[in-house]
Design a protein around this motif. Structure first.
Motif, PDB file in Angstrom:
ATOM      1  N   PRO A  13       0.786  -1.126  -0.013  1.00 32.88           N
ATOM      2  CA  PRO A  13      -0.059  -0.020   0.027  1.00 32.88           C
ATOM      3  C   PRO A  13       0.962   1.169  -0.030  1.00 32.88           C
ATOM      4  N   LEU A  14       0.345   2.400  -0.837  1.00 32.82           N
ATOM      5  CA  LEU A  14       0.861   3.504  -0.870  1.00 32.82           C
ATOM      6  C   LEU A  14      -0.361   4.617  -0.038  1.00 32.82           C
ATOM      7  N   ILE A  15      -0.038   5.615   0.736  1.00 33.48           N
ATOM      8  CA  ILE A  15      -1.091   6.527   1.203  1.00 33.48           C
ATOM      9  C   ILE A  15      -0.534   7.919   1.328  1.00 33.48           C
ATOM     10  N   SER A  16      -1.382   8.632   1.688  1.00 31.43           N
ATOM     11  CA  SER A  16      -1.123  10.099   2.325  1.00 31.43           C
ATOM     12  C   SER A  16      -0.018  11.005   1.174  1.00 31.43           C
ATOM     13  N   PRO A  17      -0.310  11.219  -0.140  1.00 31.20           N
ATOM     14  CA  PRO A  17       0.812  12.022  -0.858  1.00 31.20           C
ATOM     15  C   PRO A  17       0.371  13.406  -0.710  1.00 31.20           C
ATOM     16  N   ARG A  18       1.314  14.230  -0.607  1.00 32.45           N
ATOM     17  CA  ARG A  18       1.447  15.546  -0.229  1.00 32.45           C
ATOM     18  C   ARG A  18       2.334  16.260  -1.053  1.00 32.45           C
ATOM     19  N   PHE A  19       2.023  17.132  -1.928  1.00 36.29           N
ATOM     20  CA  PHE A  19       2.958  18.155  -2.679  1.00 36.29           C
ATOM     21  C   PHE A  19       3.710  19.031  -1.847  1.00 36.29           C
ATOM     22  N   SER A  20       4.969  19.390  -1.989  1.00 35.62           N
ATOM     23  CA  SER A  20       5.628  20.239  -1.308  1.00 35.62           C
ATOM     24  C   SER A  20       4.825  21.788  -1.800  1.00 35.62           C
ATOM     25  N   PRO A  21       5.456  22.777  -1.053  1.00 36.63           N
ATOM     26  CA  PRO A  21       5.028  24.008  -1.489  1.00 36.63           C
ATOM     27  C   PRO A  21       5.105  24.596  -2.675  1.00 36.63           C
ATOM     28  N   ASP A  22       6.491  24.157  -3.455  1.00 34.58           N
ATOM     29  CA  ASP A  22       6.699  24.518  -4.642  1.00 34.58           C
ATOM     30  C   ASP A  22       6.586  23.760  -5.690  1.00 34.58           C
ATOM     31  N   GLY A  23       5.940  22.589  -5.482  1.00 31.88           N
ATOM     32  CA  GLY A  23       5.499  21.392  -6.317  1.00 31.88           C
ATOM     33  C   GLY A  23       6.565  20.905  -6.784  1.00 31.88           C
ATOM     34  N   SER A  24       7.951  20.777  -6.342  1.00 27.63           N
ATOM     35  CA  SER A  24       8.911  20.159  -6.939  1.00 27.63           C
ATOM     36  C   SER A  24       8.982  18.816  -6.222  1.00 27.63           C
ATOM     37  N   ARG A  25       8.564  18.495  -5.107  1.00 27.61           N
ATOM     38  CA  ARG A  25       8.495  17.342  -4.342  1.00 27.61           C
ATOM     39  C   ARG A  25       7.258  16.718  -3.990  1.00 27.61           C
ATOM     40  N   ILE A  26       7.261  15.546  -3.699  1.00 28.36           N
ATOM     41  CA  ILE A  26       5.933  14.842  -3.070  1.00 28.36           C
ATOM     42  C   ILE A  26       6.516  14.044  -1.743  1.00 28.36           C
ATOM     43  N   ALA A  27       5.726  14.088  -0.740  1.00 26.11           N
ATOM     44  CA  ALA A  27       5.831  13.329   0.605  1.00 26.11           C
ATOM     45  C   ALA A  27       4.733  12.157   0.327  1.00 26.11           C
ATOM     46  N   TYR A  28       4.874  10.969   0.947  1.00 22.81           N
ATOM     47  CA  TYR A  28       4.182  10.092   0.976  1.00 22.81           C
ATOM     48  C   TYR A  28       4.416   8.829   1.855  1.00 22.81           C
ATOM     49  N   VAL A  29       3.740   8.019   1.931  1.00 22.06           N
ATOM     50  CA  VAL A  29       3.970   6.771   3.031  1.00 22.06           C
ATOM     51  C   VAL A  29       3.870   5.619   2.360  1.00 22.06           C
ATOM     52  N   SER A  30       4.869   4.692   2.518  1.00 24.02           N
ATOM     53  CA  SER A  30       4.826   3.550   1.813  1.00 24.02           C
ATOM     54  C   SER A  30       4.872   2.274   2.761  1.00 24.02           C
ATOM     55  N   PHE A  31       4.211   1.182   2.489  1.00 24.43           N
ATOM     56  CA  PHE A  31       4.280   0.038   3.457  1.00 24.43           C
ATOM     57  C   PHE A  31       5.367  -1.034   2.743  1.00 24.43           C
ATOM     58  N   GLU A  32       6.354  -0.613   1.873  1.00 26.58           N
ATOM     59  CA  GLU A  32       7.079  -1.678   1.325  1.00 26.58           C
ATOM     60  C   GLU A  32       7.881  -2.423   2.144  1.00 26.58           C
ATOM     61  N   ASN A  33       8.121  -1.762   3.603  1.00 28.37           N
ATOM     62  CA  ASN A  33       9.216  -2.299   4.338  1.00 28.37           C
ATOM     63  C   ASN A  33       8.217  -3.067   5.700  1.00 28.37           C
ATOM     64  N   LYS A  34       7.075  -3.284   5.123  1.00 24.20           N
ATOM     65  CA  LYS A  34       5.914  -3.977   5.964  1.00 24.20           C
ATOM     66  C   LYS A  34       5.502  -3.019   7.325  1.00 24.20           C
ATOM     67  N   LYS A  35       5.957  -1.657   7.143  1.00 22.77           N
ATOM     68  CA  LYS A  35       5.451  -1.008   7.991  1.00 22.77           C
ATOM     69  C   LYS A  35       5.573   0.426   7.568  1.00 22.77           C
ATOM     70  N   PRO A  36       4.447   1.564   7.922  1.00 21.45           N
ATOM     71  CA  PRO A  36       4.589   2.877   7.159  1.00 21.45           C
ATOM     72  C   PRO A  36       5.731   3.474   7.534  1.00 21.45           C
ATOM     73  N   VAL A  37       6.214   4.080   6.281  1.00 18.81           N
ATOM     74  CA  VAL A  37       7.498   4.831   6.280  1.00 18.81           C
ATOM     75  C   VAL A  37       7.321   6.279   5.375  1.00 18.81           C
ATOM     76  N   VAL A  38       7.718   7.395   5.942  1.00 14.96           N
ATOM     77  CA  VAL A  38       7.471   8.293   5.140  1.00 14.96           C
ATOM     78  C   VAL A  38       8.684   8.728   4.230  1.00 14.96           C
ATOM     79  N   TYR A  39       8.200   8.786   2.916  1.00 14.10           N
ATOM     80  CA  TYR A  39       9.463   9.082   1.892  1.00 14.10           C
ATOM     81  C   TYR A  39       9.022  10.720   1.518  1.00 14.10           C
ATOM     82  N   VAL A  40      10.168  11.358   0.974  1.00 11.11           N
ATOM     83  CA  VAL A  40      10.052  12.534   0.188  1.00 11.11           C
ATOM     84  C   VAL A  40      10.794  12.273  -1.224  1.00 11.11           C
TER      85      VAL A  40
END
Length: 419
Positions: A189-216
């Motif tokens: 699962p992937l959840i919670s995508p959020r654009f950065s204020p300048d639109g150049s990055r996106i933060a999201y949560v991935s369960f690829e490590n079998k637990k929720p981790v926040v990536y940018v």
């Protein structure tokens, strides 16, 4: 397995794009005629059709056919205002497309106020054919702002999560659902995508490590970094207005509490407060001095406001037993949130000064609101025919849209900034 794509390089193709259908509109939509641009028939994509589609989907305009008018005007001085007025048009858009020697194309457009008999805009763009659609969105933004006094959002982007079978994808598309690109593809699962204020990055949560981790992740080169991978759960990222920090929900110290972390990773998280409840779904106010969040510290899920400097907390929602997912309006004068009323999950707004609440959607399972950067529209996730779909509603509830994608579950929308 996780596959990371690059937005601008389009590393992965997308099987279906979003389609937008107006299912409710404002009765006072402005009549406008978007005349087919001179010379656009010589190119695969005509700009006037995209412009007209943008304006119509906004719900603020209704189309008056100007294609049959002869001679067909291509410049402001060629518009026969009385002829368009007899057809009911209050505004007229005309233009032309001309190939240049270097392979680029000169695009001209003009906006004429037929009521005041004034030319409101007269602009020239020199673009490649690959930039036609982006140029059309820019033209629609100019028209929208000139006629409504508000910034247009047709040139912005949206992000959302799709699921087809066991495959989850984070996708980014133009605001009209066109040009979708896969940013991340995962069997987890992937959840919670959020654009950065300048639109150049996106933060999201991935369960690829079998637990929720926040990536940018960068939307320019596709590089990504795990910025919150602490013991326990790491979730609900929210960007600070300057793009330097993220508010996240961490359970590393027990419970689910709010922390501030660096958006570039590294450093020790700063715990914002302590409570006996679950604190989550933070969202910064536009000035960055405070944030809204959801908590069950009072016994039921409610929305609170935290002032970061002194830790002062104020309860915002006083009515109802379930209020979550706060999203501040761009002007800071109110918020959009999710409330449960008679068992139905609805998108609602609150004015902070009057505390007046307005339900924007009927439910029954509406969630994950995302506000357009001009504050005029709210994108959200709902259900239709047993599937998760996206929908949009104007901030006054008058204009509604249904947004679909064939054979896919679509949810968790985020709306990018004005660029």
């Amino acid at each position: 397995m996780v596959i990371v794509g690059m937005l601008l390089l389009a590393a992965l193709s997308v099987r279906a794009q979003l389609t937008i259908e107006i299912i409710g509109g404002a009765g006072a939509a402005m009549p406008i005629s978007v005349v087919p641009f001179a010379g656009e028939a010589n190119f695969p994509l005509g700009i006037s059709g995209v412009v007209g589609g943008d304006l119509t989907r906004s719900g603020r305009f209704r189309q008056i056919d100007g294609a049959a008018i002869t001679p067909r005007p291509a410049a402001a001085e060629e518009v026969n205002i009385s002829l368009f007025r007899t057809r009911g048009a209050d505004a007229v858009v005309v233009g032309s497309m001309r190939p240049l020697a270097d392979g680029k194309v000169e695009v001209r457009f003009a906006l004429v106020d037929a009521v005041k008999q004034q030319t409101l805009a007269n602009m020239i763009y020199t673009v490649t054919q690959q930039q036609f659609r982006a140029t059309a969105h820019r033209i629609a933004d100019v028209i929208y702002e000139k006629l409504t006094g508000e910034p247009g959002v047709f040139s912005t982007r949206i992000a959302y999560i799709t699921q087809q079978g066991s495959q989850h994808q984070l996708q980014v598309a133009d605001a009209d659902g066109d040009n979708p690109q896969t940013i991340v593809s995962s069997k987890d699962p992937l959840i919670s995508p959020r654009f950065s204020p300048d639109g150049s990055r996106i933060a999201y949560v991935s369960f690829e490590n079998k637990k929720p981790v926040v990536y940018v992740q960068s939307l320019i080169d596709g590089k990504r970094q795990a910025v919150a991978n602490f013991r326990g759960s790491n979730s609900a990222p929210a960007w600070s207005p300057d793009g330097k920090q993220l508010a996240v929900t961490l359970s590393r110290d027990g419970g689910s509490q709010l922390f501030l972390i660096s958006a570039s990773g590294g450093g020790e998280p700063r715990r914002l407060m302590s409570s006996s409840g679950i604190d989550t779904e933070a969202a910064f106010m536009p000035d960055g001095q405070s944030l809204l969040f959801a908590s069950d510290r009072g016994g039921t899920p409610q929305i609170y406001r935290l002032w970061i400097a002194d830790g002062r907390v104020e309860r915002v929602t006083m009515e109802g037993a379930y209020n979550v997912s706060p999203r501040p309006l761009p002007d800071g004068k109110g918020m959009v949130f999710v409330r449960r009323d008679n068992g139905r999950m609805q998108i609602a707004t609150m004015d902070f000064q009057t505390r007046q609440v307005l339900a924007l959607t009927p439910g029954p399972m509406d969630e994950s609101p995302a506000i357009a950067p001009n504050g005029r529209y709210v994108l959200y996730s709902g259900q239709s025919g047993g599937r998760n779909v996206l929908a949009a509603v104007s901030i006054d509830g008058a204009i509604r849209q249904r947004i679909g994608a064939l054979a896919q579950q679509v949810r968790e929308p985020s709306w990018g900034p004005l660029l």
